[in-house]
Design a protein around this motif. Structure first.
Motif, PDB file in Angstrom:
ATOM      1  N   VAL A 179      10.811 -16.685  -4.434  1.00 60.75           N
ATOM      2  CA  VAL A 179      11.183 -15.465  -5.145  1.00 60.75           C
ATOM      3  C   VAL A 179      10.637 -14.246  -4.419  1.00 60.75           C
ATOM      4  CG1 VAL A 179      10.907 -14.186  -7.290  1.00 60.75           C
ATOM      5  CG2 VAL A 179      11.371 -16.632  -7.363  1.00 60.75           C
ATOM      6  N   SER A 180       9.376 -14.280  -4.005  1.00 60.61           N
ATOM      7  CA  SER A 180       8.813 -13.122  -3.309  1.00 60.61           C
ATOM      8  C   SER A 180       9.437 -12.976  -1.930  1.00 60.61           C
ATOM      9  CB  SER A 180       7.290 -13.223  -3.214  1.00 60.61           C
ATOM     10  OG  SER A 180       6.917 -14.347  -2.451  1.00 60.61           O
ATOM     11  N   LEU A 181       9.809 -14.101  -1.304  1.00 63.77           N
ATOM     12  CA  LEU A 181      10.469 -14.039  -0.004  1.00 63.77           C
ATOM     13  C   LEU A 181      11.821 -13.354  -0.152  1.00 63.77           C
ATOM     14  CD1 LEU A 181      10.552 -14.896   2.990  1.00 63.77           C
ATOM     15  CD2 LEU A 181      11.677 -16.985   2.240  1.00 63.77           C
ATOM     16  N   VAL A 182      12.594 -13.786  -1.142  1.00 62.45           N
ATOM     17  CA  VAL A 182      13.910 -13.194  -1.363  1.00 62.45           C
ATOM     18  C   VAL A 182      13.769 -11.721  -1.716  1.00 62.45           C
ATOM     19  CG1 VAL A 182      15.909 -13.177  -2.897  1.00 62.45           C
ATOM     20  CG2 VAL A 182      15.102 -15.327  -1.940  1.00 62.45           C
ATOM     21  N   SER A 183      12.861 -11.389  -2.637  1.00 67.44           N
ATOM     22  CA  SER A 183      12.719  -9.994  -3.029  1.00 67.44           C
ATOM     23  C   SER A 183      12.188  -9.155  -1.875  1.00 67.44           C
ATOM     24  CB  SER A 183      11.842  -9.855  -4.272  1.00 67.44           C
ATOM     25  OG  SER A 183      10.534 -10.314  -4.010  1.00 67.44           O
ATOM     26  N   GLY A 184      11.364  -9.733  -1.010  1.00 66.68           N
ATOM     27  CA  GLY A 184      10.885  -9.017   0.165  1.00 66.68           C
ATOM     28  C   GLY A 184      12.021  -8.712   1.133  1.00 66.68           C
ATOM     29  N   VAL A 185      12.875  -9.710   1.362  1.00 65.01           N
ATOM     30  CA  VAL A 185      14.037  -9.524   2.227  1.00 65.01           C
ATOM     31  C   VAL A 185      14.958  -8.471   1.612  1.00 65.01           C
ATOM     32  CG1 VAL A 185      16.160 -10.641   3.050  1.00 65.01           C
ATOM     33  CG2 VAL A 185      13.974 -11.807   3.285  1.00 65.01           C
ATOM     34  N   ALA A 186      15.221  -8.604   0.313  1.00 71.11           N
ATOM     35  CA  ALA A 186      16.114  -7.669  -0.377  1.00 71.11           C
ATOM     36  C   ALA A 186      15.587  -6.250  -0.278  1.00 71.11           C
ATOM     37  CB  ALA A 186      16.275  -8.080  -1.848  1.00 71.11           C
ATOM     38  N   LYS A 187      14.298  -6.082  -0.476  1.00 70.12           N
ATOM     39  CA  LYS A 187      13.712  -4.744  -0.454  1.00 70.12           C
ATOM     40  C   LYS A 187      13.762  -4.138   0.952  1.00 70.12           C
ATOM     41  CE  LYS A 187      10.001  -2.095  -2.434  1.00 70.12           C
ATOM     42  NZ  LYS A 187       8.828  -2.079  -3.262  1.00 70.12           N
ATOM     43  N   ARG A 188      13.516  -4.962   1.976  1.00 72.77           N
ATOM     44  CA  ARG A 188      13.564  -4.456   3.353  1.00 72.77           C
ATOM     45  C   ARG A 188      14.979  -3.999   3.719  1.00 72.77           C
ATOM     46  NH1 ARG A 188      10.152  -8.716   4.102  1.00 72.77           N
ATOM     47  NH2 ARG A 188      11.711 -10.052   5.065  1.00 72.77           N
ATOM     48  N   TYR A 189      15.967  -4.815   3.399  1.00 74.53           N
ATOM     49  CA  TYR A 189      17.352  -4.443   3.675  1.00 74.53           C
ATOM     50  C   TYR A 189      17.727  -3.184   2.892  1.00 74.53           C
ATOM     51  CZ  TYR A 189      19.090  -8.475   6.392  1.00 74.53           C
ATOM     52  OH  TYR A 189      19.346  -9.388   7.375  1.00 74.53           O
ATOM     53  N   ALA A 190      17.373  -3.161   1.607  1.00 74.97           N
ATOM     54  CA  ALA A 190      17.718  -2.015   0.751  1.00 74.97           C
ATOM     55  C   ALA A 190      17.051  -0.743   1.244  1.00 74.97           C
ATOM     56  CB  ALA A 190      17.312  -2.305  -0.697  1.00 74.97           C
ATOM     57  N   SER A 191      15.809  -0.852   1.674  1.00 78.85           N
ATOM     58  CA  SER A 191      15.071   0.308   2.163  1.00 78.85           C
ATOM     59  C   SER A 191      15.722   0.854   3.437  1.00 78.85           C
ATOM     60  CB  SER A 191      13.616  -0.085   2.429  1.00 78.85           C
ATOM     61  OG  SER A 191      12.893   1.004   2.914  1.00 78.85           O
ATOM     62  N   ALA A 192      16.100  -0.044   4.334  1.00 79.49           N
ATOM     63  CA  ALA A 192      16.764   0.383   5.572  1.00 79.49           C
ATOM     64  C   ALA A 192      18.109   1.036   5.254  1.00 79.49           C
ATOM     65  CB  ALA A 192      16.952  -0.816   6.499  1.00 79.49           C
ATOM     66  N   LEU A 193      18.847   0.461   4.302  1.00 78.98           N
ATOM     67  CA  LEU A 193      20.133   1.024   3.919  1.00 78.98           C
ATOM     68  C   LEU A 193      19.958   2.415   3.319  1.00 78.98           C
ATOM     69  CD1 LEU A 193      23.198   0.811   3.502  1.00 78.98           C
ATOM     70  CD2 LEU A 193      22.729  -0.305   1.306  1.00 78.98           C
ATOM     71  N   LEU A 194      18.982   2.575   2.439  1.00 84.03           N
ATOM     72  CA  LEU A 194      18.749   3.874   1.811  1.00 84.03           C
ATOM     73  C   LEU A 194      18.352   4.918   2.852  1.00 84.03           C
ATOM     74  CD1 LEU A 194      18.633   5.657  -0.675  1.00 84.03           C
ATOM     75  CD2 LEU A 194      16.315   4.816  -1.098  1.00 84.03           C
ATOM     76  N   ASP A 195      17.468   4.542   3.771  1.00 87.09           N
ATOM     77  CA  ASP A 195      17.064   5.481   4.832  1.00 87.09           C
ATOM     78  C   ASP A 195      18.279   5.929   5.648  1.00 87.09           C
ATOM     79  OD1 ASP A 195      14.422   5.245   4.041  1.00 87.09           O
ATOM     80  OD2 ASP A 195      13.843   3.892   5.689  1.00 87.09           O
ATOM     81  N   LEU A 196      19.112   4.988   6.032  1.00 86.34           N
ATOM     82  CA  LEU A 196      20.292   5.303   6.830  1.00 86.34           C
ATOM     83  C   LEU A 196      21.291   6.146   6.026  1.00 86.34           C
ATOM     84  CD1 LEU A 196      21.478   4.874   9.616  1.00 86.34           C
ATOM     85  CD2 LEU A 196      22.487   2.745   8.810  1.00 86.34           C
ATOM     86  N   ALA A 197      21.472   5.813   4.749  1.00 88.29           N
ATOM     87  CA  ALA A 197      22.396   6.569   3.894  1.00 88.29           C
ATOM     88  C   ALA A 197      21.927   8.015   3.747  1.00 88.29           C
ATOM     89  CB  ALA A 197      22.516   5.899   2.526  1.00 88.29           C
ATOM     90  N   GLU A 198      20.618   8.197   3.584  1.00 89.77           N
ATOM     91  CA  GLU A 198      20.077   9.555   3.450  1.00 89.77           C
ATOM     92  C   GLU A 198      20.213  10.332   4.760  1.00 89.77           C
ATOM     93  OE1 GLU A 198      16.126   8.659   1.910  1.00 89.77           O
ATOM     94  OE2 GLU A 198      16.761   9.297  -0.089  1.00 89.77           O
ATOM     95  N   GLU A 199      19.929   9.666   5.882  1.00 87.03           N
ATOM     96  CA  GLU A 199      20.032  10.322   7.192  1.00 87.03           C
ATOM     97  C   GLU A 199      21.453  10.791   7.474  1.00 87.03           C
ATOM     98  OE1 GLU A 199      18.627   7.830  10.395  1.00 87.03           O
ATOM     99  OE2 GLU A 199      16.689   7.517   9.396  1.00 87.03           O
ATOM    100  N   THR A 200      22.436  10.004   7.045  1.00 84.74           N
ATOM    101  CA  THR A 200      23.831  10.329   7.334  1.00 84.74           C
ATOM    102  C   THR A 200      24.507  11.074   6.180  1.00 84.74           C
ATOM    103  OG1 THR A 200      24.503   8.118   6.601  1.00 84.74           O
ATOM    104  CG2 THR A 200      24.137   8.432   8.970  1.00 84.74           C
ATOM    105  N   GLY A 201      23.780  11.298   5.093  1.00 85.48           N
ATOM    106  CA  GLY A 201      24.308  12.080   3.974  1.00 85.48           C
ATOM    107  C   GLY A 201      25.396  11.388   3.163  1.00 85.48           C
TER     108      GLY A 201
END
Length: 186
Positions: free
Chosen positions: A5-27
């Protein structure tokens, strides 16, 4: 030993964080949020899509081909479409629902919002959702979004989870408590 569970949530959070950073950078944060919400709706409606996403029996190529066709038909493109395809290519598609949830949580934190997971015995009306939002916002001091689900097994009432707090006013829980209390007496 690593907890899955922590492995999956860790993976999910890393992907989500990268996506959010990229979405914010590109508006394109609002577009990504909308498109992921639409994809999540398709997942909830289609048991075949849910099986495709969660089953290791399909190859990455099969998943990618099927998802590409769906994304094109649903007009989900850009960053959100590429994100779904990346998850398929990296054999992380089974974590995609958690990635979408983690994206929402991270985005809400940045906006100073909280998300309340509400489970009810029957679908809530728009007025009920609005009243619930207002009550939860007033009690938490933050803007609250509602993620609603229906579980007829509750019989009646609600189960509301906001952060680490949970309020269970379901009839099922009340009946179980009464049953337990009666066993103690008898």
């Amino acid at each position: 030993m690593t907890d899955n569970v922590s492995l999956v949530s860790g993976v999910a959070k890393r992907y989500a964080s990268a996506l959010l950073d990229l979405a914010e950078e590109t508006g394109v944060t609002a577009d990504v949020e909308r498109d992921l919400g639409n994809f999540e709706g398709f997942l909830a409606e289609s048991s075949d899509l849910d099986r495709l996403v969660k089953s290791p029996a399909f190859s990455a190529e099969e998943q990618l081909n099927a998802l590409t066709a769906l994304l094109d038909k649903a007009q989900i493109s850009g960053l959100a479409g590429n994100f779904v395809k990346l998850a398929a290519r990296n054999r992380r598609l089974f974590v995609l629902p958690d990635m979408i949830k983690a994206f929402r949580v991270l985005l809400a934190e940045k906006r100073g919002e909280e998300t309340a997971e509400v489970v009810s015995a029957a679908e809530l009306s728009d007025d009920q959702v609005t009243a619930l939002k207002e009550a939860l916002s007033a009690s938490s001091g933050k803007s609250v979004n509602i993620s609603a689900k229906v579980d007829p097994a509750l019989i009646g009432g609600l189960v509301v989870k906001v952060g680490s707090r949970m309020i269970d006013t379901s009839l099922r829980t009340k009946l179980n408590s009464l049953k337990f209390a009666m066993k103690e007496v008898g």
